[in-house]
Design an enzyme around this catalytic site. Structure first.
Site, PDB file in Angstrom:
ATOM      1  N   GLU A 158      26.609 -23.936  18.051  1.00 62.97           N
ATOM      2  CA  GLU A 158      26.721 -22.677  17.314  1.00 62.97           C
ATOM      3  C   GLU A 158      25.410 -22.402  16.573  1.00 62.97           C
ATOM      4  O   GLU A 158      24.931 -23.265  15.836  1.00 62.97           O
ATOM      5  CB  GLU A 158      27.889 -22.772  16.321  1.00 62.97           C
ATOM      6  CG  GLU A 158      29.218 -23.005  17.019  1.00 62.97           C
ATOM      7  CD  GLU A 158      30.304 -23.562  16.102  1.00 62.97           C
ATOM      8  OE1 GLU A 158      30.067 -23.654  14.889  1.00 62.97           O
ATOM      9  OE2 GLU A 158      31.385 -23.901  16.620  1.00 62.97           O
ATOM     10  N   LEU A 214      32.328 -19.874  18.650  1.00 65.28           N
ATOM     11  CA  LEU A 214      32.643 -20.771  17.536  1.00 65.28           C
ATOM     12  C   LEU A 214      33.919 -21.551  17.841  1.00 65.28           C
ATOM     13  O   LEU A 214      35.000 -21.228  17.370  1.00 65.28           O
ATOM     14  CB  LEU A 214      32.788 -19.977  16.222  1.00 65.28           C
ATOM     15  CG  LEU A 214      31.474 -19.822  15.467  1.00 65.28           C
ATOM     16  CD1 LEU A 214      30.516 -18.920  16.218  1.00 65.28           C
ATOM     17  CD2 LEU A 214      31.706 -19.313  14.076  1.00 65.28           C
ATOM     18  N   ALA A 215      33.763 -22.573  18.658  1.00 67.38           N
ATOM     19  CA  ALA A 215      34.928 -23.306  19.143  1.00 67.38           C
ATOM     20  C   ALA A 215      34.485 -24.723  19.503  1.00 67.38           C
ATOM     21  O   ALA A 215      33.948 -24.955  20.580  1.00 67.38           O
ATOM     22  CB  ALA A 215      35.508 -22.594  20.357  1.00 67.38           C
ATOM     23  N   GLU A 216      34.723 -25.658  18.596  1.00 67.24           N
ATOM     24  CA  GLU A 216      34.174 -27.011  18.788  1.00 67.24           C
ATOM     25  C   GLU A 216      34.803 -27.733  19.982  1.00 67.24           C
ATOM     26  O   GLU A 216      34.127 -28.432  20.726  1.00 67.24           O
ATOM     27  CB  GLU A 216      34.340 -27.838  17.507  1.00 67.24           C
ATOM     28  CG  GLU A 216      33.335 -27.502  16.410  1.00 67.24           C
ATOM     29  CD  GLU A 216      33.656 -26.209  15.683  1.00 67.24           C
ATOM     30  OE1 GLU A 216      34.781 -25.682  15.849  1.00 67.24           O
ATOM     31  OE2 GLU A 216      32.788 -25.709  14.936  1.00 67.24           O
ATOM     32  N   GLN A 269      28.099 -28.302  13.995  1.00 68.17           N
ATOM     33  CA  GLN A 269      27.297 -27.783  12.886  1.00 68.17           C
ATOM     34  C   GLN A 269      27.345 -28.675  11.642  1.00 68.17           C
ATOM     35  O   GLN A 269      26.329 -28.897  11.000  1.00 68.17           O
ATOM     36  CB  GLN A 269      27.770 -26.372  12.551  1.00 68.17           C
ATOM     37  CG  GLN A 269      26.731 -25.539  11.875  1.00 68.17           C
ATOM     38  CD  GLN A 269      26.980 -24.071  12.115  1.00 68.17           C
ATOM     39  OE1 GLN A 269      28.033 -23.547  11.738  1.00 68.17           O
ATOM     40  NE2 GLN A 269      26.057 -23.394  12.746  1.00 68.17           N
ATOM     41  N   ASP A 319      29.627 -32.286   9.896  1.00 69.60           N
ATOM     42  CA  ASP A 319      30.544 -33.401  10.125  1.00 69.60           C
ATOM     43  C   ASP A 319      32.020 -33.012  10.082  1.00 69.60           C
ATOM     44  O   ASP A 319      32.806 -33.400  10.931  1.00 69.60           O
ATOM     45  CB  ASP A 319      30.267 -34.498   9.093  1.00 69.60           C
ATOM     46  CG  ASP A 319      29.813 -33.904   7.764  1.00 69.60           C
ATOM     47  OD1 ASP A 319      30.542 -33.076   7.200  1.00 69.60           O
ATOM     48  OD2 ASP A 319      28.696 -34.246   7.316  1.00 69.60           O
ATOM     49  N   PHE A 345      33.396 -30.395  10.797  1.00 72.40           N
ATOM     50  CA  PHE A 345      33.814 -29.472  11.864  1.00 72.40           C
ATOM     51  C   PHE A 345      34.014 -30.185  13.193  1.00 72.40           C
ATOM     52  O   PHE A 345      34.300 -29.547  14.202  1.00 72.40           O
ATOM     53  CB  PHE A 345      32.778 -28.358  12.064  1.00 72.40           C
ATOM     54  CG  PHE A 345      32.454 -27.554  10.844  1.00 72.40           C
ATOM     55  CD1 PHE A 345      33.238 -27.628   9.699  1.00 72.40           C
ATOM     56  CD2 PHE A 345      31.352 -26.706  10.829  1.00 72.40           C
ATOM     57  CE1 PHE A 345      32.930 -26.896   8.568  1.00 72.40           C
ATOM     58  CE2 PHE A 345      31.043 -25.965   9.698  1.00 72.40           C
ATOM     59  CZ  PHE A 345      31.827 -26.059   8.570  1.00 72.40           C
ATOM     60  N   PRO A 355      38.098 -30.387  15.109  1.00 71.29           N
ATOM     61  CA  PRO A 355      38.669 -29.580  16.205  1.00 71.29           C
ATOM     62  C   PRO A 355      38.246 -30.083  17.590  1.00 71.29           C
ATOM     63  O   PRO A 355      38.931 -29.828  18.569  1.00 71.29           O
ATOM     64  CB  PRO A 355      38.111 -28.173  15.936  1.00 71.29           C
ATOM     65  CG  PRO A 355      37.829 -28.153  14.480  1.00 71.29           C
ATOM     66  CD  PRO A 355      37.376 -29.553  14.145  1.00 71.29           C
ATOM     67  N   HIS A 379      31.543 -30.355   4.514  1.00 68.80           N
ATOM     68  CA  HIS A 379      30.127 -30.340   4.881  1.00 68.80           C
ATOM     69  C   HIS A 379      29.416 -31.637   4.509  1.00 68.80           C
ATOM     70  O   HIS A 379      28.192 -31.692   4.540  1.00 68.80           O
ATOM     71  CB  HIS A 379      29.405 -29.180   4.178  1.00 68.80           C
ATOM     72  CG  HIS A 379      29.724 -27.825   4.725  1.00 68.80           C
ATOM     73  ND1 HIS A 379      30.969 -27.260   4.636  1.00 68.80           N
ATOM     74  CD2 HIS A 379      28.952 -26.919   5.376  1.00 68.80           C
ATOM     75  CE1 HIS A 379      30.947 -26.065   5.189  1.00 68.80           C
ATOM     76  NE2 HIS A 379      29.742 -25.827   5.653  1.00 68.80           N
TER      77      HIS A 379
END
Lengths: 403, 331
Positions: free
Chosen positions: B29, B58-60, B82, B84, B86, B89, B129
């Site tokens: 992303e 935007l889709a891990e 982007q 840790d 995140f 998913p 984050h």
């Protein structure tokens, strides 16, 4: 008792009584589905949605239809053999495709050798069409392997247990095809499509939505082939969707079509259309094959607990093999000798499968350490050595006892 | 050699790997025009094009799942998560699919995918984050996990991770992105040899009294603690930078602890079932008769990562490390 209210149209709680309404809605699109052979075995004049697709099977000969009949009979026979093997303790589990033969053979036969399939765990018929020997599929269900085959050998990925995961892998593979310039060149042996198989239950998974997003925004050559067999274990369509599934893809910018999944010719037609579209660079497609899982979800399941016998009886009248047999008999395209030959061939394959299953060797225990990593991994390697040393200790005792 | 920040060293390593192998593609992303939120991929899309530096939806889970498919087609995807927090998913795709495909296919399918994750705290960020999720990945057979602590290691290790035929979770110490160090110019893994294999630990500072075991962001903290102790004359501390978390370089750890007789493990992740627990168990197995004191751990608390205004209380700092060293020496 809210549970008893759900599904009761006249239930007192309106918020909970929408169940049946949803079910009606998800079935509503049945009128719009592509059908080319009727359940009675009559070749239909293409009408409505079918008009768009009929042209894709104009070249199909009676010989081709005999071939599809043969495939379906063989696939049904080895599926029933595997179910029997499970009941006899030879397999730990089996996921039967009974009733879905036309959806799988029709779509499988639409593929070219270079096309790549990402299956669920029930695509035994597609595997057959891609040249994967039936016995190859048994290891996972016998507990002798975790899959085991080489996906690149037949362009047929490993079975995927986690629902919907494979739709993303298919999309990524399709993105690779774009980078390899294997899409839209006009060369029939070069242009390639990917087909991701999924079930109606999988459409509820986030991964499937993400696969639709990725494939759409990158225009990836992947076709999502959803076999809507009406039941996700015990949960009906109404527990997965409020709209017919084939309409869902349009929200992602992907054309969707519903086909009679028990009509092998119609399934062939729509899959040819969608894969050709993908190969030519026009992007992804979504097919909902309207079919029915005649047996249990797997051999661990008991469908009598959640669905009524009348529903199964109704679908028996739409049997995918019976209608092709009726077509072939009615038109004189096949005689009794042909049908008998196919039965014999299917029986021979089933017998071979039985032997292959029973003689399949258990893996060596230390093989669990193999292939975890491509390159040496010190911790796993050390555990393997410790395990082998431990086991060797028992070998000494056995030797000593025997001496 | 020139002085470069750790973030720019990773950028240089990515560039070198992309020059060496046209099958290397980057996905994530905001990694294109923006160059990533930490600018680690700065300029790469401009030079290599949108087909090789892919801005994703935007889709891990989608990022990792499609990377698996690309790898099956012969590509070497390097995906950026982007932050840790995140990665979760995508956890299913990493753990159930990426880690296992090689084993499930009897080695026929290899997935050389690198999952880059800026990890750890100390930058005053909002929640999700600042986390240290390494234990989840180290616990999963089939994955390799590595974390560089210096710009030079970052430059070489990212290239080693990309060249590796196994999936690698590559944990970048985000608060050290701006740390400077010497990085060689004009070389790549194809043209030169990395000073140390990715799976090896490194003795970052030699000492006689106690071994500090650390990785990623804690290496600098531990080295500072060692210098402070040396100045005070309280202890001669050895610092081992693990670099690889899976596999752990157990022989290097054991050799150090057998020399010093004392070990303190330092990491930002919560102590419960963290790397420190694993290291303590392995050390007591291998060094039982050499140990002068129990293996001690300094780490984050077994709580969610706290709000930024109090994160300094959560993160191990020089004083907490030295306190543990004192407790070890008191035995």
């Amino acid at each position: 008792m809210p549970d008893t209210v759900v599904g009761t149209a006249a239930g007192p709680d309106r918020a909970l009584s929408v169940h049946r309404t949803h079910e009606d809605r998800s079935r509503a699109g049945a009128d719009e589905m592509v059908q080319l052979i009727s359940p009675e075995g009559e070749r239909l004049e293409p009408r409505g949605a079918a008009e768009e697709y009929a042209g894709h099977v104009e070249d199909v000969t009676d010989d081709d239809i005999r071939g599809m009949y043969r495939d379906m009979v063989i696939v049904r026979r080895f599926d029933s053999e595997a179910t029997a093997l499970q009941r006899q303790g030879e397999l730990g589990l089996w996921a039967s495709l009974l009733g879905q033969e036309a959806a799988q053979v029709g779509s499988g036969r639409a593929l070219r050798p270079q096309d790549y399939v990402y299956p669920t765990y029930r695509e035994h018929g597609v595997a057959w069409c891609k040249g994967v020997p039936p016995k190859t599929l048994l290891g996972l269900y016998r507990g002798a392997s975790l899959g085991g085959w080489d996906p690149a050998e037949h362009n047929f990925a490993l079975y995927t247990i986690v629902i919907g995961s494979q739709t993303l892998h298919a999309t990524g593979y399709a993105m690779g095809l774009q980078r390899d310039h294997a899409v839209g060149t006009g060369e029939p042996d070069r242009d390639t499509a990917v087909v991701a198989y999924l079930g109606d239950g999988a459409t509820s998974q986030g991964d499937v939505s993400e696969a639709l997003v990725f494939s759409a925004v990158y225009n990836a050559p992947v076709v999502f082939f959803c076999q809507n067999n009406q039941w996700a274990i015990s949960e009906p369509n109404a527990r997965q969707t409020r709209v017919p599934l084939y309409r869902r893809s349009s929200g992602f910018g992907i054309p969707g079509v519903r086909v009679d999944g028990n009509d092998v010719l119609a399934t062939l037609a729509v899959t040819r259309a969608m894969t050709e579209r993908a190969r030519s660079g026009d992007g992804p497609g979504f097919i909902e094959a309207w079919t029915y899982r005649m047996g249990a979800h797997t051999t661990s399941d008991d469908p009598t607990r959640y669905r009524i016998a009348a529903e199964v009886e109704e679908w028996k009248l739409k049997d995918p093999i019976a209608r092709v047999k009726a077509y072939l008999a009615r038109t004189g395209a096949a005689d009794e000798a042909f049908f008998a030959d196919v039965e014999t061939e299917a029986q021979d394959i089933a017998t071979e499968l039985r032997t292959a299953c029973r003689t399949m060797p258990d893996p060596e225990p230390e093989s669990m350490f193999d292939h975890v990593y491509a390159e040496p991994h010190a911790v796993v390697d050390a555990e393997r050595e410790e395990y082998l040393a431990y086991r060797a200790g028992f070998a000494d005792e056995t030797e000593g006892a025997g001496a | 050699m020139s002085s470069t920040s750790l973030g720019k060293a990773i950028n240089a390593g990515l560039r070198a790997a992309m020059d060496d192998d046209p099958k290397v593609v980057l996905m994530g992303e905001d990694i294109g025009a923006l160059g990533g939120v930490f600018r680690v991929t700065d300029g790469l899309q401009k030079d290599f094009g949108e087909d090789r530096v892919i801005d994703t939806p935007l889709a891990e889970s989608g990022i990792v799942g499609t990377a698996i498919g690309l790898a099956m087609r012969g590509y070497r995807p390097v995906v950026e998560i982007q932050f840790d927090g995140f990665v979760f998913p995508a956890f299913d795709q990493i753990v159930t699919q990426l880690a296992k495909m090689g084993n499930r296919s009897n080695g026929h399918t290899r997935l050389p995918v690198v999952v880059r994750i800026p990890f750890g705290g100390g930058i005053g960020a909002v929640e999700h984050h600042s986390e240290s999720p390494e234990a989840y990945f180290v616990h999963t057979g089939g994955l390799r996990v590595a974390s560089p602590a210096t710009p030079e290691d970052a430059f070489w290790m990212i290239q080693q991770a990309i060249a590796c035929p196994d999936p690698v979770v590559f944990l970048e110490p985000k608060r050290r992105y701006w740390d400077k160090g010497e990085v060689p110019d004009g070389v790549s893994l194809a043209s030169g040899e990395a000073p140390l294999p990715m799976q090896s630990a490194r003795v970052a500072r030699e000492g006689r009294d106690v071994t500090l075991l650390c990785y990623g962001p804690m290496v600098r903290t531990c080295l500072a603690a060692a210098e402070a102790a040396a100045e005070d004359g309280t202890a001669d501390i050895e610092v081992v930078d693990l670099r690889s978390l899976s596999p752990l370089d157990v022989p290097t750890v054991v050799a150090s602890v057998q020399r010093t007789g004392r070990a303190v493990v330092v990491h930002e992740a919560p102590l419960t079932l963290g790397l420190g627990a694993e290291l303590a168990a392995r050390i007591q197995e291998a060094c039982f008769y050499h140990l002068e004191a129990p293996v001690l751990r300094v780490g984050g608390f077994s709580t969610p990562y706290p709000a930024a205004k109090i994160e300094d209380e959560y993160l191990p700092d020089l004083d907490r490390v030295l306190d543990a060293v004192d407790r070890s020496l008191a035995h």
